[in-house]
Scaffold this active site. Structure first.
Site, mmCIF file in Angstrom:
data_model
loop_
_atom_site.group_PDB
_atom_site.id
_atom_site.type_symbol
_atom_site.label_atom_id
_atom_site.label_comp_id
_atom_site.label_asym_id
_atom_site.label_seq_id
_atom_site.Cartn_x
_atom_site.Cartn_y
_atom_site.Cartn_z
ATOM 1 N N ARG A 43 0.813 -1.218 0.000
ATOM 2 C CA ARG A 43 0.000 0.000 0.000
ATOM 3 C C ARG A 43 0.850 1.273 0.000
ATOM 4 O O ARG A 43 0.322 2.371 -0.118
ATOM 5 C CB ARG A 43 -0.978 -0.005 1.189
ATOM 6 C CG ARG A 43 -2.024 1.099 1.121
ATOM 7 C CD ARG A 43 -3.111 0.960 2.168
ATOM 8 N NE ARG A 43 -2.605 0.577 3.470
ATOM 9 C CZ ARG A 43 -1.968 1.398 4.302
ATOM 10 N NH1 ARG A 43 -1.770 2.657 3.980
ATOM 11 N NH2 ARG A 43 -1.535 0.958 5.479
ATOM 12 N N TYR A 97 -15.486 9.786 -19.812
ATOM 13 C CA TYR A 97 -15.968 8.471 -19.390
ATOM 14 C C TYR A 97 -17.094 8.654 -18.351
ATOM 15 O O TYR A 97 -16.956 9.449 -17.407
ATOM 16 C CB TYR A 97 -14.799 7.669 -18.810
ATOM 17 C CG TYR A 97 -15.234 6.446 -18.044
ATOM 18 C CD1 TYR A 97 -16.022 5.469 -18.645
ATOM 19 C CD2 TYR A 97 -14.868 6.275 -16.712
ATOM 20 C CE1 TYR A 97 -16.441 4.352 -17.935
ATOM 21 C CE2 TYR A 97 -15.275 5.162 -15.998
ATOM 22 C CZ TYR A 97 -16.061 4.208 -16.611
ATOM 23 O OH TYR A 97 -16.481 3.112 -15.910
ATOM 24 N N ASP A 168 -7.089 12.153 -18.880
ATOM 25 C CA ASP A 168 -7.304 10.721 -19.017
ATOM 26 C C ASP A 168 -6.823 10.352 -20.423
ATOM 27 O O ASP A 168 -7.448 10.710 -21.418
ATOM 28 C CB ASP A 168 -8.794 10.414 -18.836
ATOM 29 C CG ASP A 168 -9.090 8.922 -18.845
ATOM 30 O OD1 ASP A 168 -8.331 8.189 -19.511
ATOM 31 O OD2 ASP A 168 -10.073 8.491 -18.219
ATOM 32 N N LYS A 193 -7.613 -1.164 -19.957
ATOM 33 C CA LYS A 193 -7.908 -1.094 -21.387
ATOM 34 C C LYS A 193 -6.667 -1.469 -22.217
ATOM 35 O O LYS A 193 -6.251 -2.598 -22.196
ATOM 36 C CB LYS A 193 -8.445 0.295 -21.747
ATOM 37 C CG LYS A 193 -9.391 0.891 -20.697
ATOM 38 C CD LYS A 193 -10.635 0.043 -20.486
ATOM 39 C CE LYS A 193 -11.527 0.709 -19.443
ATOM 40 N NZ LYS A 193 -12.612 -0.106 -18.977
HETATM 41 C C1 LIG Z 1 -11.659 6.505 -20.611
HETATM 42 C C2 LIG Z 1 -11.811 5.740 -19.335
HETATM 43 N N1 LIG Z 1 -11.238 6.218 -18.223
HETATM 44 C C3 LIG Z 1 -11.350 5.563 -17.048
HETATM 45 C C4 LIG Z 1 -12.066 4.384 -16.921
HETATM 46 C C5 LIG Z 1 -12.173 3.719 -15.584
HETATM 47 O O1 LIG Z 1 -11.285 2.658 -15.530
HETATM 48 P P1 LIG Z 1 -11.478 1.355 -14.607
HETATM 49 O O2 LIG Z 1 -12.703 0.657 -15.097
HETATM 50 O O3 LIG Z 1 -10.204 0.606 -14.792
HETATM 51 O O4 LIG Z 1 -11.654 1.838 -13.205
HETATM 52 C C6 LIG Z 1 -12.660 3.853 -18.067
HETATM 53 C C7 LIG Z 1 -13.437 2.598 -17.966
HETATM 54 O O5 LIG Z 1 -14.170 2.222 -18.847
HETATM 55 C C8 LIG Z 1 -12.542 4.545 -19.298
HETATM 56 O O6 LIG Z 1 -13.119 4.093 -20.427
#
Ligand SMILES: Cc1ncc(COP(=O)(O)O)c(C=O)c1O
Length: 375
Positions: A43, A97, A168, A193
């Site tokens: 952690r 997202y 992101d 992803k």
């Molecule tokens: C662009 C994007 N950012 C963040 C996330 C969140 O990621 P996680 O599902 O690994 O928590 C996603 C999930 O689909 C996403 O598509």
């Protein structure tokens, strides 16, 4: 080093005991503390496997420091809660997202964090910035409409006001886009992803300067969203082929986007690599490839979206994205289901919108599958 070389070599920790080439999996959650420079603990984000992969990602995003999390949302929530406090204001891109959108609407107010959602033109960010704005948060290409934000313009604007920026970078991956080189302070990934790439792990990553990482770490150890050694190893293994996977996905997605654009039963295709996409010129400037994600709308007078999805044989209707296999989803039922219908309308996400995460299959097979289902 070039991106492919970094994918293969950066951060790897050769096994000095057996002289094996791969980083061993160090499963300990208990480490000796006498005569060592720092206490090691999962952690605290500093175990050998966490460090090996953080180093590879840090190299790929060209930042000073990297940190791994147990999910993309653990990374996003930790960054925002580490850098914004009660009374602070965050400016966020509206088209992001759905989970991040929901995180802001469901959690910020409880913690006294003010926020504004804005369109993705740099002027919109400028208009929304206030005296107490501490963070500007963007996502480009965005989920699910592949909108393109001018990274350098937003970074410059925020920097001139002394405001931190976070992005992101999940959809682009470090192969297609390096936002830190364009002035962004903090780069975030859902590693679930493209970084993982095989639809079999969940993780997140944050890449930034050492000074900002020190601030994030101070909160991260309290929030506790660290990543276990076995998943770190799976991620390290996956990252070795990130470059070749993403380059194939770029090629396949562009071919599919062009094909869909010409199909009489498809009304709109959203892909930043199409010359008709409003963000094409900016995307060409800031991305090396246009990515493996595209969205499209069917002509619902001619074809029912649900029937189309069920007729696909090779492409699976499924959640998530970025894997080697091509999958499709309706964002209104999946990635953006937690966003209210009104907010979805404002974001431009129709119920008939489909999002394709294009894999590494032979593109002719993907085209044939889509054509058969459209027929
Ligand atoms: C662009 C994007 N950012 C963040 C996330 C969140 O990621 P996680 O599902 O690994 O928590 C996603 C999930 O689909 C996403 O598509």
């Amino acid at each position: 080093m070039g991106k492919h070389t970094q994918c293969v070599h950066s951060g790897s920790m050769a096994d000095r005991v057996t002289r094996g080439l791969n980083t061993p999996i160090f499963t300990s959650s208990s480490f000796e503390y006498l005569d060592v420079p720092e206490n090691v603990y999962p952690r605290y984000f500093n175990t050998p496997n966490q460090k090996a992969v953080s180093e590879k990602l840090r190299a790929l995003e060209n930042t000073e420091s990297g940190m791994l999390f147990s999910s993309g949302m653990a990374a996003i929530s930790t960054v925002i809660f580490a850098l914004a406090s009660s009374g602070d204001h965050v400016v966020m891109q509206r088209d992001i997202y759905g989970g991040t959108h929901h995180f802001a609407t469901a959690e910020f107010e409880r913690f006294g964090i003010e926020f504004a959602f804005v369109g993705n033109a740099a002027q919109e960010f400028e208009k929304a910035i206030r005296e107490n704005t501490r963070l500007v948060y963007i996502e480009t290409p965005s989920n699910p409409l592949l909108r393109i934000t001018d990274i350098a313009a937003v970074a410059k604007l925020a920097k001139s006001r002394g405001i931190l920026t976070a992005i992101d970078n999940t959809f682009a991956s470090p192969i297609n886009q390096n936002p830190h080189d364009l002035g962004i302070d903090i780069v975030i990934h859902s590693g679930t992803k493209y970084l993982g790439g095989h639809s079999d792990l969940c993780c997140g990553a944050v890449l930034t300067s050492q000074a900002i990482m020190d601030r994030i770490t101070a909160s991260a150890v309290n929030f506790g969203g660290s990543l276990n050694a076995v998943t770190c190893y799976l991620l390290e293994r996956s990252l070795k082929t990130l470059g070749i996977r993403v380059e194939t996905q770029n090629r396949n997605a562009l071919a599919l986007a062009r094909h869909l654009q010409d199909h009489p039963r498809v009304t709109t295709v959203y892909y930043p690599g199409l010359e008709t996409h409003p963000g094409f010129d900016i995307a060409r400037r800031q991305m090396r490839g246009f990515g493996g994600m595209l969205s499209f709308e069917l002509d619902e007078k001619q074809i029912q979206p649900d029937r189309f999805a069920r007729k696909l044989q090779l492409i699976t209707p499924a959640l998530s994205l970025g894997g080697v296999e091509t999958i499709i989803c309706a964002p209104a039922l999946t990635s953006h289901v937690k966003v209210s219908a009104e907010d979805r309308r404002e974001m431009g996400i129709s119920d008939g919108l489909f999002r394709l995460s294009v894999g590494i299959e032979d593109v002719d097979d993907l085209v044939a599958d889509v054509d058969r289902a459209l027929e």
